[in-house]
Design a protein around this motif. Structure first.
Motif, PDB file in Angstrom:
ATOM      1  N   ASP A 122       0.837  -1.202   0.000  1.00  0.00           N
ATOM      2  CA  ASP A 122       0.000   0.000   0.000  1.00  0.00           C
ATOM      3  C   ASP A 122       0.869   1.247   0.000  1.00  0.00           C
ATOM      4  OD1 ASP A 122      -2.125  -1.616  -0.005  1.00  0.00           O
ATOM      5  OD2 ASP A 122      -2.764  -1.240   2.060  1.00  0.00           O
ATOM      6  N   LEU A 123       0.285   2.347  -0.458  1.00  0.00           N
ATOM      7  CA  LEU A 123       1.076   3.563  -0.617  1.00  0.00           C
ATOM      8  C   LEU A 123       0.431   4.747   0.088  1.00  0.00           C
ATOM      9  CD1 LEU A 123       0.732   2.330  -3.952  1.00  0.00           C
ATOM     10  CD2 LEU A 123       3.018   3.292  -3.711  1.00  0.00           C
ATOM     11  N   ALA A 124       1.258   5.729   0.425  1.00  0.00           N
ATOM     12  CA  ALA A 124       0.742   6.976   0.987  1.00  0.00           C
ATOM     13  C   ALA A 124       1.662   8.116   0.607  1.00  0.00           C
ATOM     14  CB  ALA A 124       0.654   6.870   2.506  1.00  0.00           C
ATOM     15  N   THR A 125       1.067   9.297   0.405  1.00  0.00           N
ATOM     16  CA  THR A 125       1.893  10.476   0.181  1.00  0.00           C
ATOM     17  C   THR A 125       2.048  11.211   1.492  1.00  0.00           C
ATOM     18  OG1 THR A 125      -0.136  11.590  -0.452  1.00  0.00           O
ATOM     19  CG2 THR A 125       1.335  10.921  -2.221  1.00  0.00           C
ATOM     20  N   SER A 126       3.155  11.927   1.638  1.00  0.00           N
ATOM     21  CA  SER A 126       3.317  12.767   2.809  1.00  0.00           C
ATOM     22  C   SER A 126       4.159  13.974   2.424  1.00  0.00           C
ATOM     23  CB  SER A 126       3.968  11.990   3.936  1.00  0.00           C
ATOM     24  OG  SER A 126       3.980  12.787   5.093  1.00  0.00           O
ATOM     25  N   VAL A 127       4.002  15.036   3.227  1.00  0.00           N
ATOM     26  CA  VAL A 127       4.697  16.277   2.900  1.00  0.00           C
ATOM     27  C   VAL A 127       6.143  16.206   3.372  1.00  0.00           C
ATOM     28  CG1 VAL A 127       4.547  18.762   3.040  1.00  0.00           C
ATOM     29  CG2 VAL A 127       2.529  17.373   3.353  1.00  0.00           C
ATOM     30  N   GLY A 128       7.010  16.884   2.661  1.00  0.00           N
ATOM     31  CA  GLY A 128       8.401  16.965   3.080  1.00  0.00           C
ATOM     32  C   GLY A 128       9.204  15.790   2.577  1.00  0.00           C
ATOM     33  N   VAL A 129      10.481  15.833   2.891  1.00  0.00           N
ATOM     34  CA  VAL A 129      11.347  14.734   2.511  1.00  0.00           C
ATOM     35  C   VAL A 129      11.263  13.688   3.619  1.00  0.00           C
ATOM     36  CG1 VAL A 129      12.865  16.156   1.114  1.00  0.00           C
ATOM     37  CG2 VAL A 129      13.290  15.932   3.546  1.00  0.00           C
ATOM     38  N   PRO A 130      11.670  12.450   3.344  1.00  0.00           N
ATOM     39  CA  PRO A 130      11.555  11.416   4.376  1.00  0.00           C
ATOM     40  C   PRO A 130      12.266  11.825   5.663  1.00  0.00           C
ATOM     41  CG  PRO A 130      12.165  10.438   2.287  1.00  0.00           C
ATOM     42  CD  PRO A 130      12.185  11.909   2.083  1.00  0.00           C
ATOM     43  N   GLN A 176       5.108  35.305   9.004  1.00  0.00           N
ATOM     44  CA  GLN A 176       4.973  35.380   7.549  1.00  0.00           C
ATOM     45  C   GLN A 176       6.352  35.316   6.888  1.00  0.00           C
ATOM     46  OE1 GLN A 176       1.860  35.872   5.549  1.00  0.00           O
ATOM     47  NE2 GLN A 176       3.439  35.074   4.200  1.00  0.00           N
ATOM     48  N   LYS A 177       7.357  35.898   7.566  1.00  0.00           N
ATOM     49  CA  LYS A 177       8.706  35.942   6.977  1.00  0.00           C
ATOM     50  C   LYS A 177       9.550  34.742   7.380  1.00  0.00           C
ATOM     51  CE  LYS A 177       8.682  40.977   7.177  1.00  0.00           C
ATOM     52  NZ  LYS A 177       8.591  41.675   8.475  1.00  0.00           N
ATOM     53  N   SER A 178       8.948  33.732   8.040  1.00  0.00           N
ATOM     54  CA  SER A 178       9.720  32.587   8.512  1.00  0.00           C
ATOM     55  C   SER A 178      10.574  31.995   7.404  1.00  0.00           C
ATOM     56  CB  SER A 178       8.787  31.474   9.003  1.00  0.00           C
ATOM     57  OG  SER A 178       8.118  31.885  10.142  1.00  0.00           O
ATOM     58  N   ASP A 179      11.772  31.595   7.772  1.00  0.00           N
ATOM     59  CA  ASP A 179      12.632  30.920   6.808  1.00  0.00           C
ATOM     60  C   ASP A 179      13.693  30.167   7.596  1.00  0.00           C
ATOM     61  OD1 ASP A 179      14.044  30.023   4.710  1.00  0.00           O
ATOM     62  OD2 ASP A 179      14.615  31.993   3.914  1.00  0.00           O
ATOM     63  N   PHE A 180      13.439  28.917   7.896  1.00  0.00           N
ATOM     64  CA  PHE A 180      14.433  28.143   8.643  1.00  0.00           C
ATOM     65  C   PHE A 180      14.271  26.669   8.299  1.00  0.00           C
ATOM     66  CE2 PHE A 180      10.665  28.365  11.301  1.00  0.00           C
ATOM     67  CZ  PHE A 180      10.562  27.108  11.862  1.00  0.00           C
ATOM     68  N   GLU A 181      15.260  25.879   8.696  1.00  0.00           N
ATOM     69  CA  GLU A 181      15.194  24.444   8.456  1.00  0.00           C
ATOM     70  C   GLU A 181      14.442  23.777   9.596  1.00  0.00           C
ATOM     71  OE1 GLU A 181      15.901  22.354   6.060  1.00  0.00           O
ATOM     72  OE2 GLU A 181      16.536  24.020   4.761  1.00  0.00           O
ATOM     73  N   GLY A 182      13.267  23.284   9.327  1.00  0.00           N
ATOM     74  CA  GLY A 182      12.509  22.585  10.354  1.00  0.00           C
ATOM     75  C   GLY A 182      12.778  21.100  10.250  1.00  0.00           C
ATOM     76  N   ILE A 183      12.017  20.328  10.984  1.00  0.00           N
ATOM     77  CA  ILE A 183      12.268  18.888  10.939  1.00  0.00           C
ATOM     78  C   ILE A 183      11.506  18.215   9.805  1.00  0.00           C
ATOM     79  CG2 ILE A 183      12.822  18.727  13.379  1.00  0.00           C
ATOM     80  CD1 ILE A 183      10.137  17.504  13.858  1.00  0.00           C
ATOM     81  N   THR A 184      10.595  18.947   9.174  1.00  0.00           N
ATOM     82  CA  THR A 184       9.929  18.368   8.014  1.00  0.00           C
ATOM     83  C   THR A 184      10.458  18.998   6.730  1.00  0.00           C
ATOM     84  OG1 THR A 184       8.159  19.974   8.210  1.00  0.00           O
ATOM     85  CG2 THR A 184       7.796  17.825   9.222  1.00  0.00           C
ATOM     86  N   GLY A 185      11.494  19.786   6.848  1.00  0.00           N
ATOM     87  CA  GLY A 185      12.048  20.470   5.683  1.00  0.00           C
ATOM     88  C   GLY A 185      12.102  21.964   5.947  1.00  0.00           C
ATOM     89  N   LYS A 186      12.259  22.724   4.875  1.00  0.00           N
ATOM     90  CA  LYS A 186      12.375  24.173   5.026  1.00  0.00           C
ATOM     91  C   LYS A 186      11.015  24.762   5.380  1.00  0.00           C
ATOM     92  CE  LYS A 186      14.870  27.755   2.451  1.00  0.00           C
ATOM     93  NZ  LYS A 186      15.953  27.833   3.421  1.00  0.00           N
ATOM     94  N   VAL A 187      10.991  25.603   6.408  1.00  0.00           N
ATOM     95  CA  VAL A 187       9.726  26.206   6.806  1.00  0.00           C
ATOM     96  C   VAL A 187       9.642  27.636   6.297  1.00  0.00           C
ATOM     97  CG1 VAL A 187       8.253  26.867   8.738  1.00  0.00           C
ATOM     98  CG2 VAL A 187       9.595  24.772   8.864  1.00  0.00           C
ATOM     99  N   ALA A 241       1.544  11.276  12.228  1.00  0.00           N
ATOM    100  CA  ALA A 241       0.813  12.060  11.253  1.00  0.00           C
ATOM    101  C   ALA A 241       1.233  13.523  11.262  1.00  0.00           C
ATOM    102  CB  ALA A 241      -0.680  11.925  11.504  1.00  0.00           C
ATOM    103  N   TYR A 242       1.110  14.189  12.401  1.00  0.00           N
ATOM    104  CA  TYR A 242       1.304  15.643  12.397  1.00  0.00           C
ATOM    105  C   TYR A 242       2.281  16.141  13.443  1.00  0.00           C
ATOM    106  CZ  TYR A 242      -2.907  15.048   9.655  1.00  0.00           C
ATOM    107  OH  TYR A 242      -3.795  14.634   8.718  1.00  0.00           O
ATOM    108  N   GLY A 243       2.930  15.225  14.179  1.00  0.00           N
ATOM    109  CA  GLY A 243       3.861  15.651  15.220  1.00  0.00           C
ATOM    110  C   GLY A 243       4.952  16.556  14.673  1.00  0.00           C
ATOM    111  N   GLY A 244       5.521  16.179  13.545  1.00  0.00           N
ATOM    112  CA  GLY A 244       6.603  16.971  12.958  1.00  0.00           C
ATOM    113  C   GLY A 244       6.133  18.350  12.539  1.00  0.00           C
ATOM    114  N   TYR A 245       4.962  18.424  11.908  1.00  0.00           N
ATOM    115  CA  TYR A 245       4.440  19.737  11.484  1.00  0.00           C
ATOM    116  C   TYR A 245       4.122  20.606  12.699  1.00  0.00           C
ATOM    117  CZ  TYR A 245       3.382  16.945   7.299  1.00  0.00           C
ATOM    118  OH  TYR A 245       3.433  16.105   6.240  1.00  0.00           O
ATOM    119  N   SER A 246       3.697  19.949  13.794  1.00  0.00           N
ATOM    120  CA  SER A 246       3.389  20.711  14.996  1.00  0.00           C
ATOM    121  C   SER A 246       4.663  21.296  15.574  1.00  0.00           C
ATOM    122  CB  SER A 246       2.740  19.816  16.047  1.00  0.00           C
ATOM    123  OG  SER A 246       1.734  19.054  15.482  1.00  0.00           O
TER     124      SER A 246
END
Lengths: 599, 409, 309
Positions: free
Chosen positions: B290-298, B365-376, B323-328
């Protein structure tokens, strides 16, 4: 209480013998009660812990804060009751039946809240090293009145258990009050309304530990007042001054937002009012007509969706249409009425539990249908699961509900605006309810509920009056729904389910009616306030809050199946009858209710 | 005589009680001991009942970000704490939580909610208070891009952001991979009729058709359903070679299991709502392929994300971070970093509460940093700038990344 | 390919499960006129009882032939204990109370049971996987699994056992008597409390059988599984005629088949393309219920109810 175990089981003396559970002379018992009350009060002026980490900051000498305030109030009440046992003139009204129960219960209230505080200080700050001398004084002082109260003499009983039961029993006979001048009666009502508002405003602001402390004090004190017979007296008072009491309740309800500086509490207030008003509508169906409706929340949904559709929201199917609020409210109520009749007409011929499952089915049909009517899996009407967002704020004659307004130096925020609107609608619904229940049709409902066969034989058209009850209930819910749509800015299908974790849903609405007391006006409001606030305030329990809530429901029904504010006739009857039963038309306990609920 | 004293006593009592309650409200504002200020980050999510597993993942995701900020002193002189409120997935409750946050002067911003339906009732409250709200999981495009997001995008609320990507991107990316990557030609599309699932499935549906695939059939299930035998028979009969499911793992794990038990050995494809280890644990062998898409790089390619996962496990937090821990975590970081930016721009001092809130909105709005799900980063609508998407496939009982890329089309 | 036989089989299987749970509603209602809304949760706890036996008591790799009977016993014990406990401590004190009080108790009980499992059973905050019987057999165009066979056999055995018990055994006849007139039967020397406890226990055990079948068929269980199943089973009990045990089974089967067929075929009817599919299945199920009640207000097999309601 552990101290009760030391009760020496001497042989029963003469049957009329009076003795206390704890063998102490009466004078000592009284002195203990009074001294304990005063000491408890005094102890709150000392510091109870060293760090301000404990909520409410209990570190200030000479200035009680947080939970100390509750201990202080409990101490004062205990002391007042103690003084009244000395027969001090002017305080006799506190103990009309001169029974022991109020003494025991007020003493317990102080004891429980103090020990709760003391224990949570130790538990939260890590150990009893966090106690200060003041803490020890408070703990000991709050124990004294309990010992004192349990030493008051009463009729001898066979066992300790029965003796304890007798100590918290309501007086058998409460003497009738002396006639008082009307202005005094009114003043008393005013004061009670003000107190009710204060208590409610305090409770709604309290969080976590403070709320639990608040609950302890309120429950024990209310219990004490009830056993003293003061509630009965007060309900007689309000029955004699009904319009005045209603007006005072209304004023107290309006006063609520002015006691709050934070619009959050007005938000809670408006949600409680909406929930309570819908529960009152359900009370017509369940309480008066005896029809068990398990899908009632759908009518709230019909009202909310109708209002949203004609609100002018750009997401509405009729986005060009913007009705003024009075028209939207009428449309919403009318749509609910139509649905009520549509559902009722075929199903009201069924009896009892069959009706219950059909209404439950209708509730589910409504939710699923609304969820699917998005043009993809159904006709395009409700925008499906996305709901109808961006519902604009109301505006009356240039008074924009979305803005803050300054009234007499108070800032009234957005939710307070809606709260005030909702107070008006609640008052309207209360009036309709009272009018209806006192009318010919109201008596027919009760007759049908008590015995449908007999009622039909007496010439009542059972189907017709049941349909009217059903339709009226639906209309009132729809009316409340129109406001709720504007308050939450959006309508989505999810809340309108049979049972869920948060109000409103059909199960919670029914619980509000039954918990509060079926067939009364105040019951549903009180039940709604409890059901709304308890889960909201039990955040300290985190994911155990629902568990606690479920257990609380079971316990409440176990110990008070007739509801917190029982309908008088029902309370007398319910041991003889096993049927869905209820009201009498002029309940005496109605008036204070509005105070409690609305405030 | 007796009556008069009654009146006097009662009035004394009332006045006393009123005065005392007034006393109760001693100054309880944010205390500043040893020169540090404590700011609160609100979290709104379902923390009890049905969706609480995912909701708790959000709460503790934020908690870990706040702990990291305090430990590593991200904003010197400012400590953060979390105030988590339970919305029970109800719009009215979510709204009252929002007013609780805006009414508390120590709250600087909020993370949440989980459900798009709840967000609808909260957005405006935050907008009027000028407080930033970042959702780690809302995917309804209209939340940021307005009603006609497909044609003319307009941003309804400038205080609302999200670190989750919209359905539009994910559904399109999935359709592309299903058609071009997996070479599937006939898909059966199912959704759970919730904002997230229905949106995702709808976009997959149109994307797949546009690429030249056929839709063998569509169906909608109810959340909480457990028996999908009728659906399975329909899928079996349709001759589809792929099932696309828009929704959460709660239902998809049952569908895939019942599908395979009925002898329909075709893969089930879903969105990030089912990208969780629970899916594999519960569905067992049936999930294979089975497959799933997710945001960001692995996640396992980023060290910060690995640290996050190990902290979450080490602390023994409940809930599911999958699911959403990283985005949080990234949402909370964005708020914290915005506070730092505001403080630095203001000569190292924090402005007062209202000013701080509105400045934080601009800084987020001006955020620009490396988060744990990729660039924020956030685009002009408040959507995440992280357009990286990854397709995962269940291989030997674990999610394995099979394709990472951006969706442009 | 003609899907009708398969869809009918799907409906029958689902319906048998509804029927097994509905027995619990209908027996309790028949005797004490109480809608035990917490019955769905009794079903759920049975599933967790069975899982406990499999996952924590039996050694790994136990053959399913040995495990399934033990799981039935484990689940049965838990369900019966919960059902009897609920009767003893929550419902019995309310027997003289107004009709709605036990209903609120049931709602509270339902919440509490769900939350106990979710909070205290390891891993139960999400669905837990359950050993499933996957072996499948093709009979013509119909595919059924071992779990399906187990379910049908269990339902038939349980139903015939119950029918024998109620009609032939002493306790069963006492049960019928109590259902007809509790006061008189008490005067005749029947211990009505015992009869009520037995009704709850049988309902609990049947729920556990349904729960084990559920687990074996779907391969996972969760703390929320009882809510919807309970609701459907209650609907089935009412449709069949509440108080009648055959009615419960028939109601279950009718409901299951109706739901499945609605989900499969409604959208083939011209003009109703949008009103079909799994999403609308519950709507049609409830519509069918309303229709049945309109034409047969006492339910399909219901007896006179005039003096019951």
């Amino acid at each position: 209480m552990t101290e009760t175990t030391e009760n020496p089981q001497t042989a029963a003396t003469a049957p009329a013998a009076q003795r206390g559970l704890i063998p102490l002379p009466l004078a000592t018992a009284r002195a203990l009660l009074l001294a304990g009350g005063i000491l408890t009060t005094a102890s709150t002026f000392l510091r109870w812990t060293w760090t301000s980490d404990f909520p409410g900051d209990l570190t200030v000498n000479g200035y009680p804060g947080g939970l100390q305030v509750l201990t202080l109030i409990a101490g004062i009440i205990t002391a007042l009751f103690a003084v009244s046992t000395y027969g001090v003139r002017g305080l006799g009204w506190l103990l009309p039946a001169r029974n022991n129960a109020p003494l025991v219960l007020t003493a317990l209230s102080g004891f429980a809240v103090t020990w709760y505080t003391v224990i949570s200080i130790a538990a939260e700050l890590g150990g009893i090293v966090n106690w200060e001398p003041g803490t020890y004084i408070a703990a000991v002082a709050s124990l004294l009145p309990v010992i004192g109260a349990l030493a008051f003499p009463q009729d001898a009983t066979d066992s300790t258990k029965e003796a304890l039961k007798a100590y918290i029993a309501k007086a058998d006979h409460v003497p009738a009050p002396q006639a008082t001048a009307p202005w005094i009666q009114r003043l008393a009502i005013t004061i009670v309304a003000a107190l009710g508002l204060t208590v409610f405003a305090y409770g709604i602001d309290a969080e976590d530990e403070l709320f639990i402390g608040f609950l302890i004090v309120v429950v024990f004190t209310a219990w004490a007042l009830q056993t003293a017979g003061l509630f009965d007296r007060f309900s007689r008072l309000t029955a004699d001054n009904r319009s005045f009491a209603l007006a005072m309740g209304f004023v107290a309800a309006i006063g609520f937002p002015f006691t709050q500086t934070n619009d959050h509490y007005a938000n809670l207030g408006v949600n409680i009012l909406i929930f309570g008003t819908v529960a009152l509508g359900l009370n017509i169906v369940v309480g008066l007509a005896g029809l068990l409706d398990l899908g009632y929340v759908a009518f709230l949904g019909v009202g909310a969706y109708t209002a949203a559709l004609v609100s002018g929201s750009e997401f509405s199917k009729f986005s060009g249409v913007q009705f003024p609020f009075w028209a939207a409210a009428l449309t919403g109520a009318a749509a609910s009425l139509v649905f009520g009749v549509l559902i009722g007409a075929p199903t009201l011929r069924l009896r009892g539990d069959y009706l219950a499952i059909v209404t439950l089915g209708f509730g589910e049909i409504f939710r699923i249908a609304v969820n699917n009517m998005d043009g993809v899996s159904g006709p395009d009407i409700t925008n499906g699961p996305n709901g109808i967002p961006s519902i604009p704020d109301l505006s009356f004659f240039g008074f924009d509900f979305g803005q803050n307004h300054d009234i007499a130096g108070f800032t009234i925020g957005r939710f307070a605006n809606y709260y005030l609107l909702m107070v008006l609608i609640s008052a309207l619904v209360v009036t309709i309810y009272r009018r209806a229940s006192d009318s010919r049709i109201g008596r027919s409902w009760i007759a049908i509920r008590e015995d449908e066969t007999a009622a039909t034989a007496m010439g009542i058209n059972g189907f017709r009056v049941k349909l009217i009850a059903f339709a009226l209930g639906a209309t009132l819910a729809g009316l409340a729904g129109t406001v709720s749509a504007h308050v939450t800015y959006s309508v989505v299908p999810n809340p309108y389910q049979f049972a869920g974790a948060a109000p409103p849903n059909s199960a919670f609405l029914l619980a509000a009616v039954v918990l509060g007391g079926m067939g009364t006006v105040s019951g549903p409001f009180l039940g709604a306030a409890l059901l709304y606030l308890l889960p909201e305030k039990l955040v300290a329990l985190q994911d155990k809050s629902l568990l606690a809530f479920g257990i609380a429901l079971i316990l409440l029904m176990r110990f008070r199946p007739e509801g917190i504010i029982p309908n008088r006739r029902r309370q007398l009857e319910f041991h003889e009858t096993g049927q869905l039963d209820v009201p009498d038309t002029t309940t005496l306990t109605d008036e204070p209710a509005i105070t409690k609920a609305g405030a | 005589m007796r009556q008069r004293s009654l009146v006097i006593l009662t009035s004394v009592l009332t006045t006393g009680a009123l005065t005392l309650t007034a006393c109760g409200s001693r100054d309880s504002g944010s205390k500043s001991d040893s020169g540090s200020t404590t700011l609160t980050i609100g979290v709104d999510a379902p923390l009890s009942g049905e969706n609480s597993t995912t909701g708790l993942g959000i709460q503790y995701g934020v908690q870990i970000a706040v702990d990291d900020a305090n430990k590593n002193n991200w904003v010197p002189g400012v400590k953060f704490k979390v105030k988590a409120l339970d919305d029970k997935a109800q719009p009215a409750t979510g709204q009252s939580n929002a007013t609780a946050f805006t009414g508390d002067s120590s709250v600087v911003g909020a993370v949440g909610p989980l459900n798009s339906g709840v967000a609808l009732s909260m957005q405006k409250v935050f907008a009027s208070a000028n407080m930033v709200e970042i959702s780690p999981s809302n995917t309804d495009p209209s939340l940021t891009q307005g009603k006609n997001w497909a044609t003319t995008k307009t941003r309804p609320y400038k205080t609302y952001f999200r670190t989750a990507t919209t359905d539009a991107l994910q559904g399109g990316f999935a359709a592309d991979y299903a058609f071009n990557g997996l070479k599937k030609k006939k898909a059966y599309v199912v959704d759970d009729k919730q904002t997230y699932g229905a949106g995702l499935a709808g976009i997959f549906n149109s994307g797949f058709k546009k690429l030249g695939g056929t839709i063998a059939g569509t169906d909608h299930v109810n959340t909480g359903d457990t028996d999908f035998s009728s659906l399975v028979t329909k899928i079996k009969n349709s001759g589809a070679d792929l099932v696309y499911y828009g929704g959460q793992y709660d239902e998809s794990e049952k569908i895939t299991k019942q599908l395979k038990a009925a002898g329909v050995k075709i893969p089930l494809f879903g969105g990030d709502g089912m990208y969780a280890t629970t899916y594999i644990q519960t569905a067992g062998k049936a999930a294979e392929g089975d497959l799933a898409t997710s945001v960001g790089v692995p996640v396992d390619t980023l060290p910060a994300a690995k640290a996050f996962v190990s902290t979450y496990k080490a602390k023994g937090y409940k809930g599911d971070y999958g699911a959403y821990g990283g985005y949080s975590y990234d949402a909370a970081s964005a708020i914290i970093k915005a506070v730092k930016a505001v403080k630095d721009a203001n000569d190292g001092k924090l402005p007062d509460s209202n000013d701080l809130r509105s400045k934080v909105v601009d800084a987020v709005q001006k955020s620009d940093f490396e988060g744990i799900t990729g660039k924020v980063t956030f685009d002009q609508y408040g959507d995440t700038g992280n357009k990286q998407l990854t397709v995962y496939q269940v291989t030997n009982g674990a999610w394995k990344a099979v394709k990472t890329g951006t969706f442009t089309g | 390919m003609n899907t009708l036989p398969q869809q009918l089989a799907n409906g029958l299987l689902l319906g048998s499960m509804y029927g097994l749970i509905a027995i619990g509603y209908t027996m309790v209602y028949g005797i004490v006129q109480l809608i035990n809304f917490a019955h769905g949760e009794i079903f759920m706890t049975g599933a967790f009882g069975a899982l406990t036996v499999y996952a924590y008591i039996l050694p790994d790799g136990t053959s399913m032939v040995v495990a399934v009977p033990l799981m039935l016993i484990g689940g049965g014990i838990v369900s019966v204990l919960v059902a009897v406990g609920a009767e003893r401590f929550a419902y019995r004190p309310l027997r003289q109370a107004p009709r709605l009080a036990p209903l609120i108790t049931a709602i509270g009980l339902s919440l509490a049971l769900q939350e106990v499992v979710r909070n205290f059973y390891p891993g139960a905050d999400k669905d837990r996987s359950f050993p499933s019987l996957d072996g499948s057999h093709d009979i013509g165009s119909v595919t059924i699994t071992d779990a399906d066979i187990f379910l049908v056999v269990a339902a038939i055995v349980c139903m015939s056992g119950l029918a024998w018990f109620v009609r032939k055994s002493r306790t069963g006849r006492a049960m019928q008597a109590t259902a007809q007139d509790p006061d008189t039967s008490q005067l005749m020397g029947i211990d009505t409390n015992r009869i009520i406890v037995i009704a709850f226990a049988i309902g609990g055990f049947f729920a556990a059988v349904a729960a084990v079948s559920y687990g074996l068929k779907y391969g996972n269980i969760g703390y929320r599984m009882g809510f919807l199943m309970g609701l459907k089973a209650f609907t089935a009990a009412v449709m069949g005629g509440i108080g009648n045990i055959y009615g419960a089974m028939l109601g279950g089967v009718v409901l299951g088949v109706a739901e499945t067929l609605a989900s499969a075929y409604i959208n083939h009817i011209p003009g109703m393309q949008q009103l079909g599919g799994s999403g609308w299945a519950n709507v049609w199920a409830f519509c069918l219920l309303i229709l049945v009640l309109l034409f047969r207000p006492q339910g399909l097999l219901g007896e006179r109810v005039a003096d019951r309601a």
